[in-house]
Structure formats: C-alpha cells, structure tokens
Design a protein around this motif. Structure first.
Motif, mmCIF file in Angstrom:
data_model
loop_
_atom_site.group_PDB
_atom_site.id
_atom_site.type_symbol
_atom_site.label_atom_id
_atom_site.label_comp_id
_atom_site.label_asym_id
_atom_site.label_seq_id
_atom_site.Cartn_x
_atom_site.Cartn_y
_atom_site.Cartn_z
ATOM 1 N N LEU A 118 0.708 -1.308 -0.005
ATOM 2 C CA LEU A 118 -0.178 0.023 -0.066
ATOM 3 C C LEU A 118 0.877 1.203 0.005
ATOM 4 O O LEU A 118 0.675 2.203 -0.617
ATOM 5 C CB LEU A 118 -0.974 -0.083 1.222
ATOM 6 N N PHE A 119 1.932 1.299 1.159
ATOM 7 C CA PHE A 119 2.594 2.648 0.965
ATOM 8 C C PHE A 119 3.773 2.613 0.043
ATOM 9 O O PHE A 119 4.213 3.789 -0.340
ATOM 10 C CB PHE A 119 3.221 2.544 2.369
ATOM 11 N N ASP A 120 4.097 1.502 -0.653
ATOM 12 C CA ASP A 120 5.184 1.542 -1.687
ATOM 13 C C ASP A 120 4.560 2.283 -2.985
ATOM 14 O O ASP A 120 4.929 3.233 -3.776
ATOM 15 C CB ASP A 120 5.389 0.161 -2.186
ATOM 16 N N ILE A 121 2.967 1.934 -3.112
ATOM 17 C CA ILE A 121 2.276 2.527 -4.178
ATOM 18 C C ILE A 121 1.920 3.974 -4.060
ATOM 19 O O ILE A 121 2.283 4.638 -4.922
ATOM 20 C CB ILE A 121 1.007 1.530 -4.465
ATOM 21 N N LEU A 122 1.481 4.288 -2.776
ATOM 22 C CA LEU A 122 1.436 5.614 -2.588
ATOM 23 C C LEU A 122 2.739 6.641 -2.721
ATOM 24 O O LEU A 122 2.373 7.779 -3.174
ATOM 25 C CB LEU A 122 0.802 5.856 -1.248
ATOM 26 N N VAL A 123 3.820 6.054 -2.350
ATOM 27 C CA VAL A 123 4.927 6.889 -2.538
ATOM 28 C C VAL A 123 5.654 6.812 -3.763
ATOM 29 O O VAL A 123 5.879 8.032 -4.677
ATOM 30 C CB VAL A 123 5.794 6.471 -1.259
ATOM 31 N N ALA A 124 5.754 5.583 -4.337
ATOM 32 C CA ALA A 124 6.645 5.234 -5.540
ATOM 33 C C ALA A 124 5.525 4.980 -6.788
ATOM 34 O O ALA A 124 6.402 4.767 -8.182
ATOM 35 C CB ALA A 124 7.601 4.270 -5.471
ATOM 36 N N GLY A 125 4.410 4.763 -6.647
ATOM 37 C CA GLY A 125 3.608 4.394 -7.802
ATOM 38 C C GLY A 125 3.535 2.815 -8.120
ATOM 39 O O GLY A 125 2.788 2.452 -8.687
ATOM 40 N N GLY A 126 4.381 2.005 -7.367
ATOM 41 C CA GLY A 126 4.083 0.540 -7.450
ATOM 42 C C GLY A 126 4.937 -0.195 -6.528
ATOM 43 O O GLY A 126 5.618 0.657 -5.625
ATOM 44 N N MET A 127 5.021 -1.325 -6.333
ATOM 45 C CA MET A 127 5.878 -2.278 -5.513
ATOM 46 C C MET A 127 7.472 -2.030 -5.833
ATOM 47 O O MET A 127 7.564 -2.205 -6.878
ATOM 48 C CB MET A 127 5.489 -3.969 -5.383
ATOM 49 N N LEU A 128 8.194 -1.811 -4.671
ATOM 50 C CA LEU A 128 9.638 -1.636 -4.758
ATOM 51 C C LEU A 128 10.436 -2.775 -4.501
ATOM 52 O O LEU A 128 10.148 -3.527 -3.603
ATOM 53 C CB LEU A 128 9.932 -0.465 -4.057
ATOM 54 N N ALA A 129 11.357 -3.174 -5.482
ATOM 55 C CA ALA A 129 12.221 -4.024 -5.255
ATOM 56 C C ALA A 129 13.290 -3.823 -4.310
ATOM 57 O O ALA A 129 13.565 -2.445 -4.195
ATOM 58 C CB ALA A 129 12.729 -4.515 -6.766
ATOM 59 N N PRO A 130 14.060 -4.603 -3.798
ATOM 60 C CA PRO A 130 15.152 -4.203 -3.041
ATOM 61 C C PRO A 130 16.184 -3.290 -3.641
ATOM 62 O O PRO A 130 16.373 -3.482 -4.861
ATOM 63 C CB PRO A 130 15.875 -5.563 -2.636
ATOM 64 N N GLY A 131 16.452 -2.213 -2.828
ATOM 65 C CA GLY A 131 17.328 -1.117 -3.452
ATOM 66 C C GLY A 131 16.546 -0.051 -4.083
ATOM 67 O O GLY A 131 17.210 1.092 -4.350
ATOM 68 N N GLY A 132 15.321 -0.211 -4.112
ATOM 69 C CA GLY A 132 14.535 1.246 -4.284
ATOM 70 C C GLY A 132 14.068 1.029 -5.838
ATOM 71 O O GLY A 132 13.175 2.287 -6.295
ATOM 72 N N THR A 133 14.259 0.199 -6.759
ATOM 73 C CA THR A 133 13.671 0.309 -8.029
ATOM 74 C C THR A 133 12.221 -0.644 -8.018
ATOM 75 O O THR A 133 11.984 -0.944 -7.349
ATOM 76 C CB THR A 133 14.509 -0.605 -9.203
ATOM 77 N N LEU A 134 11.383 -0.012 -8.977
ATOM 78 C CA LEU A 134 10.032 -0.606 -9.271
ATOM 79 C C LEU A 134 10.397 -1.791 -9.673
ATOM 80 O O LEU A 134 10.825 -2.060 -10.839
ATOM 81 C CB LEU A 134 9.254 0.252 -10.169
ATOM 82 N N ALA A 135 9.184 -2.710 -9.313
ATOM 83 C CA ALA A 135 9.131 -4.215 -9.664
ATOM 84 C C ALA A 135 8.509 -4.094 -11.280
ATOM 85 O O ALA A 135 7.833 -3.301 -11.468
ATOM 86 C CB ALA A 135 8.177 -5.022 -8.831
ATOM 87 N N ASP A 136 9.395 -4.826 -12.280
ATOM 88 C CA ASP A 136 8.992 -4.591 -13.602
ATOM 89 C C ASP A 136 7.633 -5.042 -13.805
ATOM 90 O O ASP A 136 6.992 -4.597 -14.831
ATOM 91 C CB ASP A 136 10.057 -5.310 -14.371
#
Length: 419
Positions: free
Chosen positions: A70-88
């Motif tokens: 939930l918070f990954d999406i609200l902050v970054a727009g999608g789920m974050l992979a380790p290191g802070g990149t968006l999961a493809d």
C-alpha cells in the motif's frame, strides 16, 4: 448355517479434517496492487478523492496484510524491489508522491492523505514507520527530486506527530553516510520540519528517542566534529540546527566534566588541583562562570551519601560546604554567578525536602566564607528569587537580611562621619 459372524465390509483409506483457520491464504499482492492502482488512476491528482478512496477501500481490501505494498504504491507508484527500483512485472500508477510537483504546498496536501489514512486505520501506524525507515535505506535508488519530495514529506509528518524521529536511524547507514546522501537528505528534511515547528519542538522530538546525541553520525567518521556539522548546516541556511548541535556538545562536555569532578572529590584530590582542572575546562569548552558554578554545586552535593534524618542533614551539609567553599569562591567572581548559586541552592533545598530548614544556614555559611556577598543576598531576597519554596525561604532569611541592611546603614553613616 455357520456360527461365525459375517464380517461387515470396511472402507479403506484415511479422511483428514481441515479447519478453516488452518488454511493460510497465500501472500499475493498482485490483486491488491491492481485495486489500489485502479482507484488512484480514477482519482487522479484530486487528493481529496484519493483520501476518500483509501478510506472506503480499507473495508474491502486487506490493508493489514499488504501494508508495505500500500505505502510503496502511494509513495513510488508501484511495489519496490530491494534497492528502491520499481518491480517490472507489476501494475503502476503515475498518481503518487514521486510523480507529484516538488513544492511544499503539494507535499502538505500529500501529508494530509497519509494523516487521514493512518488516523482512520490506526493499525497502519507501525507499518508506516517501518515503510519510511525502509525508503530511507533505498535513497540511493531514487532520483534527487524523489529524495527531495520524500524529505519534505517526512519533515511535515514529523512536525505533525505522524512519524517518530526514530526513523532517522536509517540515515546512519554506512553507505548513505559515506556518499553524502544522508547529510543532503537531512538538510531538506530539517528545513521542512522547521518550517512547521520551532527548534525547541524539534529538539524535544529528537531527545525523546535519543536522536539528539546522534546527529553527528550523518557524517563520515573523519568529518564527525561540531565545527564541520555547524558549518555544513549553517551554509545550508539551518543556523538553528547548527546552534542546537553546539548546545548538545556543550551539554555532553558538561556531563563529562561533572562526572570527572565527582570522581576527583570522591578521591579527595587537593582543592587547588580541582580548581586548576575546572579553569582549564572553562577555556577548553567555552563554559560561562554561571554554568560552571551550577555544575560545581551539583557535583559537591552529589559527592556524599546524605543522612536520612533531617536534623543531621544540615550539620552534614555545613561540614561539606565549609570544606568546598574555596572551590565555590573561585568561580563566583561575578555578581551574576553569586545569584546563580543562590538560585541553585534555593531549588536544591526545595527539591530535597530534608534540606528545607537548612537553606538559611547554608547561605550564612557561604556569606561568612566570602562566596556570597551581601549585595547578591539582598538582590535575591528583594527581587531575584524564584517561586520554589519562596515563602519558607524568605521567612528563614528575614532576620539575617535585616541584620545585613542595618550593617550596611551603619557602614554608610560611618563613612559620612569620616567625610
């Protein structure tokens, strides 16, 4: 007809009973993410609509289970992979913090979204703290603009009490510190925080979680000095934080000094050696005589185990203070220092109930030992005393003050006659 009983046919195999509560639902955030992303896309840039969507969705979607998603999406727009990149392989949205405008008004509006969500679903509070701590560890994976927005948001949420200053511990990560990411992020965060609250409020929040003494850790070990810290934040326009760090260093130095003084007293070191040590420390740490006399008083009064009987405490105190009066005298060369000592004695006698009756005897002893002057005592009596135990101590001092006034008048009349 056979006498033997005919055996009944039996079913082979085993039957297992499964309770519903034992059937654990598989962790699969895909469906959850799609629902949140769809709602955010429909709400668009209307943050009031976003807040309403999140409020109503909590009844249908499992926020508790997918709090990180939930918070990954609200902050970054999608789920974050380790290191802070968006999961493809996941659905994303452009309507999130990282894609918003980089200004305080927008960040304050986003802070309201998080504030409303956490107030509505209190169980998200802990998960949100952990999410921010995780995001801070991922700072190197974000763009400069994304870091700035996160810093501004964190500062506002810290000011509002939605976050604890304990999140700052993530900034002490060795790699972030080494590359200067932590200090740079801290500048933005503290600017945002101090735009909402004053330095006393900020320092109080830091102190609550022990962060007030750890801010130097934002810098590598070879730059971890008060001078470097002060220059870095002063140059960034954060003089208040710079002054706070200097004050913290001074407090730390005073604590160490008091500890050392108490050890010297317990060893019975000669007073001349203690005086020399204190004078060196005053120069080294730029401590005022007023601060030093407070510290010496506290050290002297902490150097013994006090008797529990009130009638014996006064006698014990007089004996101790007579011994250390040369030390007190050495650091009351200014009238303000004498007043500071008087106020310290007043507070000590009030805070320690067994000393309530000892106040007058202590003041008279220090007057006779030339630690306190009649000017300082009269000033304290007439105007400079504090409220603590005021009526009791003024009554105790009444006769002595009258004696001082009469002695002063006699001295003046003698001088007039001599003229």
């Amino acid at each position: 007809m056979s006498n033997q009983r005919q055996q009944k046919p039996t079913l082979t195999g085993q039957r297992f009973k499964t309770r519903k509560r034992d059937e654990k639902e598989r962790f699969d955030p895909t469906q959850f993410q799609e629902s949140i992303v769809q709602g955010l896309n429909q709400s668009g840039t209307d943050l009031e609509a976003v807040a309403k969507f999140l409020d109503s969705s909590g009844a249908k979607l499992d926020y508790r289970r997918y709090v990180e998603t939930l918070f990954d999406i609200l902050v970054a727009g999608g789920m974050l992979a380790p290191g802070g990149t968006l999961a493809d392989d996941m659905t994303r949205t452009e309507f999130c913090l990282f894609k918003a405008q980089e200004d305080m008004a927008t960040m304050q509006a986003y802070a309201q979204v998080f504030n409303k969500l956490i107030r509505r679903y209190k169980y998200l509070e802990k998960g949100f703290q952990e999410e921010i701590k995780k995001l801070l560890l991922f700072l190197k994976g974000f763009t400069e603009s994304e870091r700035n927005k996160l810093a501004m948001l964190a500062g506002i949420l810290l000011a509002n009490g939605n976050l604890s200053a304990a999140i700052l511990s993530s900034l002490f990560n060795e790699n972030l510190v080494k590359e200067g990411v932590s200090a740079c992020f801290a500048v933005k965060l503290f600017k945002s925080w101090l735009s909402e609250k004053d330095i006393s409020s900020v320092s109080s929040s830091l102190r609550k979680v022990g962060m007030d003494s750890r801010l130097m850790e934002l810098f590598p070990a070879n730059k971890r000095s008060c001078e470097h810290f002060s220059k870095y934040f002063s140059d960034a326009g954060l003089e208040e934080l710079s002054d706070f760090a200097k004050n913290q260093q001074s407090i730390g130095a005073r604590k160490e000094l008091q500890k050392e003084l108490e050890e010297q007293m317990s060893r019975g070191d000669p007073l001349k050696d203690i005086i020399l040590y204190v004078r060196d420390e005053i120069k080294k740490n730029n401590i005022s005589e007023q601060k030093m006399i407070e510290l010496i008083w506290s050290s002297v009064m902490s150097s013994v185990e006090w008797n529990k009987k009130e009638e014996l405490v006064t006698e014990q105190a007089i004996k101790l203070l007579k011994q250390y009066s040369p030390l007190l005298k050495a650091f009351t060369s200014q009238g303000l220092s004498e007043l500071t000592l008087l106020l310290k004695i007043q507070e000590y006698c009030y805070d320690n109930i067994h000393f309530m009756k000892a106040f007058q005897k202590i003041v008279v002893l220090l007057y006779k030992a030339d630690v306190l002057s009649e000017e300082a005592i009269l000033k304290w009596y007439n105007e400079a005393h504090v409220a603590k135990g005021k009526s009791v101590f003024l009554e105790q001092m009444k006769k002595f003050v009258e004696w001082l006034k009469n002695a002063e008048e006699e001295s003046e009349s003698e001088e007039e006659e001599a003229d």
